[in-house]
Scaffold this motif. Structure first.
Motif, PDB file in Angstrom:
ATOM      1  N   GLU A 230      61.059  24.335  20.685  1.00  0.00           N
ATOM      2  CA  GLU A 230      61.378  24.177  19.260  1.00  0.00           C
ATOM      3  C   GLU A 230      61.644  22.732  18.863  1.00  0.00           C
ATOM      4  N   GLY A 231      61.812  21.866  19.826  1.00  0.00           N
ATOM      5  CA  GLY A 231      61.970  20.446  19.522  1.00  0.00           C
ATOM      6  C   GLY A 231      63.284  20.062  18.853  1.00  0.00           C
ATOM      7  N   CYS A 232      64.339  20.884  18.998  1.00  0.00           N
ATOM      8  CA  CYS A 232      65.636  20.537  18.392  1.00  0.00           C
ATOM      9  C   CYS A 232      66.322  19.436  19.191  1.00  0.00           C
ATOM     10  N   ARG A 233      67.002  18.567  18.468  1.00  0.00           N
ATOM     11  CA  ARG A 233      67.766  17.509  19.135  1.00  0.00           C
ATOM     12  C   ARG A 233      69.241  17.583  18.752  1.00  0.00           C
ATOM     13  N   ASP A 234      69.582  18.549  17.940  1.00  0.00           N
ATOM     14  CA  ASP A 234      70.928  18.657  17.393  1.00  0.00           C
ATOM     15  C   ASP A 234      71.218  20.147  17.221  1.00  0.00           C
ATOM     16  N   ILE A 235      72.064  20.684  18.101  1.00  0.00           N
ATOM     17  CA  ILE A 235      72.319  22.122  18.086  1.00  0.00           C
ATOM     18  C   ILE A 235      73.747  22.391  17.637  1.00  0.00           C
ATOM     19  N   THR A 236      73.916  23.264  16.659  1.00  0.00           N
ATOM     20  CA  THR A 236      75.267  23.612  16.223  1.00  0.00           C
ATOM     21  C   THR A 236      75.615  25.020  16.689  1.00  0.00           C
ATOM     22  N   LEU A 237      76.655  25.120  17.524  1.00  0.00           N
ATOM     23  CA  LEU A 237      77.139  26.414  18.001  1.00  0.00           C
ATOM     24  C   LEU A 237      77.991  27.026  16.892  1.00  0.00           C
ATOM     25  N   LEU A 238      77.693  28.267  16.533  1.00  0.00           N
ATOM     26  CA  LEU A 238      78.359  28.862  15.368  1.00  0.00           C
ATOM     27  C   LEU A 238      79.301  30.007  15.711  1.00  0.00           C
ATOM     28  N   GLY A 239      80.442  29.997  15.037  1.00  0.00           N
ATOM     29  CA  GLY A 239      81.400  31.098  15.119  1.00  0.00           C
ATOM     30  C   GLY A 239      82.533  30.794  14.153  1.00  0.00           C
ATOM     31  N   GLN A 240      83.236  31.816  13.678  1.00  0.00           N
ATOM     32  CA  GLN A 240      84.331  31.554  12.729  1.00  0.00           C
ATOM     33  C   GLN A 240      85.508  30.884  13.424  1.00  0.00           C
ATOM     34  N   ASN A 241      85.637  31.108  14.722  1.00  0.00           N
ATOM     35  CA  ASN A 241      86.712  30.485  15.491  1.00  0.00           C
ATOM     36  C   ASN A 241      86.198  30.300  16.915  1.00  0.00           C
ATOM     37  N   VAL A 242      85.396  29.266  17.096  1.00  0.00           N
ATOM     38  CA  VAL A 242      84.707  29.099  18.386  1.00  0.00           C
ATOM     39  C   VAL A 242      85.686  28.949  19.547  1.00  0.00           C
ATOM     40  N   ASN A 243      86.917  28.555  19.250  1.00  0.00           N
ATOM     41  CA  ASN A 243      87.888  28.359  20.331  1.00  0.00           C
ATOM     42  C   ASN A 243      88.306  29.657  20.997  1.00  0.00           C
ATOM     43  N   SER A 244      88.010  30.802  20.372  1.00  0.00           N
ATOM     44  CA  SER A 244      88.347  32.035  21.085  1.00  0.00           C
ATOM     45  C   SER A 244      87.095  32.662  21.694  1.00  0.00           C
ATOM     46  N   TYR A 245      86.028  31.861  21.817  1.00  0.00           N
ATOM     47  CA  TYR A 245      84.801  32.360  22.464  1.00  0.00           C
ATOM     48  C   TYR A 245      85.113  32.922  23.860  1.00  0.00           C
ATOM     49  N   GLY A 246      84.475  34.022  24.190  1.00  0.00           N
ATOM     50  CA  GLY A 246      84.557  34.560  25.551  1.00  0.00           C
ATOM     51  C   GLY A 246      85.499  35.739  25.692  1.00  0.00           C
ATOM     52  N   LYS A 247      86.430  35.906  24.743  1.00  0.00           N
ATOM     53  CA  LYS A 247      87.366  37.027  24.840  1.00  0.00           C
ATOM     54  C   LYS A 247      86.588  38.337  24.771  1.00  0.00           C
ATOM     55  N   GLY A 248      86.896  39.255  25.673  1.00  0.00           N
ATOM     56  CA  GLY A 248      86.236  40.561  25.627  1.00  0.00           C
ATOM     57  C   GLY A 248      84.938  40.622  26.414  1.00  0.00           C
ATOM     58  N   LEU A 249      84.500  39.492  26.976  1.00  0.00           N
ATOM     59  CA  LEU A 249      83.284  39.504  27.798  1.00  0.00           C
ATOM     60  C   LEU A 249      83.646  39.844  29.236  1.00  0.00           C
ATOM     61  N   ASP A 250      82.682  40.378  29.986  1.00  0.00           N
ATOM     62  CA  ASP A 250      82.941  40.693  31.386  1.00  0.00           C
ATOM     63  C   ASP A 250      82.988  39.434  32.240  1.00  0.00           C
TER      64      ASP A 250
END
Ligand code: SAH
Ligand code: SF4
Ligand code: F3S
Length: 479
Positions: A230-250
């Motif tokens: 896709e040739g992207c050079r700038d990726i934005t990770l999205l979430g309403q509160n990215v700091n709590s990413y991962g909760k509830g995952l195995d």
């Protein structure tokens, strides 16, 4: 935190269910298809609101393309119009209703036109009611939870000719749907959906459901695709509160670890993220950013109010002192960090003293930029019920005072760049400029405009800064 309960919130759509939607895409394609390519049906998607909606619109366009539609850039020639809406403030909703009203003339001209409304407004019961009663020419309405079933829903509208209102209420994760992106050096990458924070003014948890994270292997695969083909050079990770990413995952993973994993991928690119929440942002995050060369030197950390009394009423879960400590800590790890924030003026019961605390925080912390909003009551939220006696004129005056104070600070910070050379990613032609100017962003996200050849788009360059405004820098190529 009750992780079991969190896990129960996370419902992954099975691959059988996804392939069923691909079958519906084929069925729609058979239904709308023509032998003559010039007659190909067209789809127009209009997006309101935040980057999460921008990302969802890429999926909508992807599905529409699979269904045989050609994507077009305006409602005039379209056979399918999708409004992907935002409910964050009253003003956003009024715009949507105004623009939907303006679609009636197209429907009259082309009775076969299908008008659909999705996104956050579709998640509000009173909005669905209003659409049902007063906008009979809107024939498909679906919430963000039902997005993955768009092909099936559209098929029903086309075949039965009846209106469809889908309000699936369970937050889901649907992987493997098609995407249609503009060929841009910037890419959106959702890492989680929904929100569990219930800030008292905010509609998002009601319309987007409980917080749930995507698996990291899915995210990494998407990141590789974006940086690669896709040739992207700038990726934005999205979430309403990215700091709590991962909760509830195995898997054992959190947001700082995710940044490190993406940073380790091959290629020259920048990693951005939106949005951080002060109650969950911590030293681990700043350390991971500082140690990851590809992490952009930008932190968007909304503070909302400088008054502890108001922060409590907002249910934000931190104090103004804690926020100040966080900013100091972040700057100690990354002295060149660009920091931006959001603030709400005129929350119910906000006194002159509360407002002064907000103003003081803005003056002390010297953000690079600030997004200022006047409180907008949202039906269904706690703050909607709160007594709000501050006259509108006072709110307007506070709003303007804050905007003026911040503009002066932004201009001062920008002036200090004159004479310096900055590294930028060239992302396109400059808007509102004479021909021959390019637009670019620094790692901190500052807009830099300079004269140059379009062939430079997608490359990293050094630019010597010669001039500035409150919102941007301008200069010449340093090479
Ligand atoms: N999840 C992000 C924000 C998403 S909404 C976060 O928590 O930071 C973007 C911004 O809109 C918020 O930061 C807030 O400043 C503003 N906002 C949200 N609801 C609002 C309301 N009811 N009235 C005015 N501004 C609001
Ligand atoms: Fe809304 Fe608060 Fe969630 Fe942000 S963290 S989306 S402001 S409820
Ligand atoms: Fe608006 Fe929904 Fe985003 S309400 S701000 S589009 S999450």
């Amino acid at each position: 935190m009750d992780t079991q309960a969190k896990k129960r919130n996370r419902i992954e759509i099975s691959s059988e269910q996804i392939s069923q939607q691909y079958t519906y895409m084929e069925r729609v394609r058979d239904f709308v298809g023509t032998a003559d390519a010039s007659e190909q049906k067209r789809c127009y998607v209009e997006t309101y609101g935040c980057q999460q909606n921008e990302a969802d619109s890429e999926t909508i366009r992807g599905m529409a393309t699979e269904m045989g539609y050609r994507i077009c850039n305006g409602p005039e020639e379209a056979d399918l119009i999708v409004f992907n809406t935002c409910a964050i403030r009253e003003h956003a909703e009024q715009r949507v209703f105004g623009n939907i009203g303006a679609l009636l003339k197209y429907k009259r001209r082309k009775p076969g036109l299908v008008i659909a409304l999705c996104g956050c407004m579709a998640g509000e019961p009173h909005i669905r009611e209003r659409l049902e009663k007063s906008f009979p020419y809107v024939s498909l309405v679906f919430t963000t939870h039902a997005l993955w079933r768009f092909p099936e829903l559209l098929f029903r509208v086309l075949v039965n000719g009846k209106r469809v209102f889908a309000s699936d209420e369970t937050g889901v994760i649907a992987e493997g749907l098609p995407l249609h992106r503009d060929r841009s050096v910037k890419g959106w990458l959702p890492i989680m959906y929904g929100c569990d924070n219930f800030c008292s003014y905010c509609i998002v948890p009601y319309v987007r459901g409980r917080e749930r994270s995507r698996r990291s292997d899915e995210i990494l695969a998407d990141a590789k695709r974006l940086i690669g083909d896709e040739g992207c050079r700038d990726i934005t990770l999205l979430g309403q509160n990215v700091n709590s990413y991962g909760k509830g995952l195995d898997e054992e993973i959190d947001f700082p670890e995710l940044i490190r994993k993406i940073n380790a991928l091959d290629g020259e690119f920048l990693i951005r993220f939106m949005t951080s929440h002060p109650k969950d942002a911590n030293e681990r995050l700043f350390k991971a950013m500082a140690e990851s060369k590809k992490a952009a030197r930008h932190l968007h950390l909304p503070f909302q109010s400088g008054s502890d009394r108001i922060l409590k009423l907002m249910n934000r879960g931190y104090t103004s002192a804690h926020y100040r400590e966080l900013i100091a800590l972040a700057r100690s790890y990354m002295p060149d960090l660009v920091i931006t924030s959001d603030v709400i003026v005129g929350f119910p019961g906000e006194t002159e003293e509360d407002f002064e605390a907000t103003m003081q925080l803005v003056k002390d912390l010297r953000f690079d930029a600030l997004f200022t909003f006047i409180f907008s009551p949202r039906r269904g939220t706690k703050a909607y019920e709160m007594q709000d006696e501050t006259p509108k004129a006072d709110k307007d005056r506070r709003f303007q005072a804050l905007v003026d104070a911040q503009n002066a600070i932004s201009k001062e910070i920008h002036s200090s760049y004159i004479g310096k050379t900055v590294r930028v990613l060239v992302d396109g032609k400059a808007e509102n400029k004479t021909e021959g100017y390019l637009s670019s962003r620094t790692s901190g996200g500052r807009l830099v405009v300079f004269p140059g050849d379009e062939g430079l788009i997608g490359t990293f360059r050094d630019v010597e800064i010669r001039d500035c405004t409150t919102w941007s820098l301008s200069g010449v190529l340093a090479e």
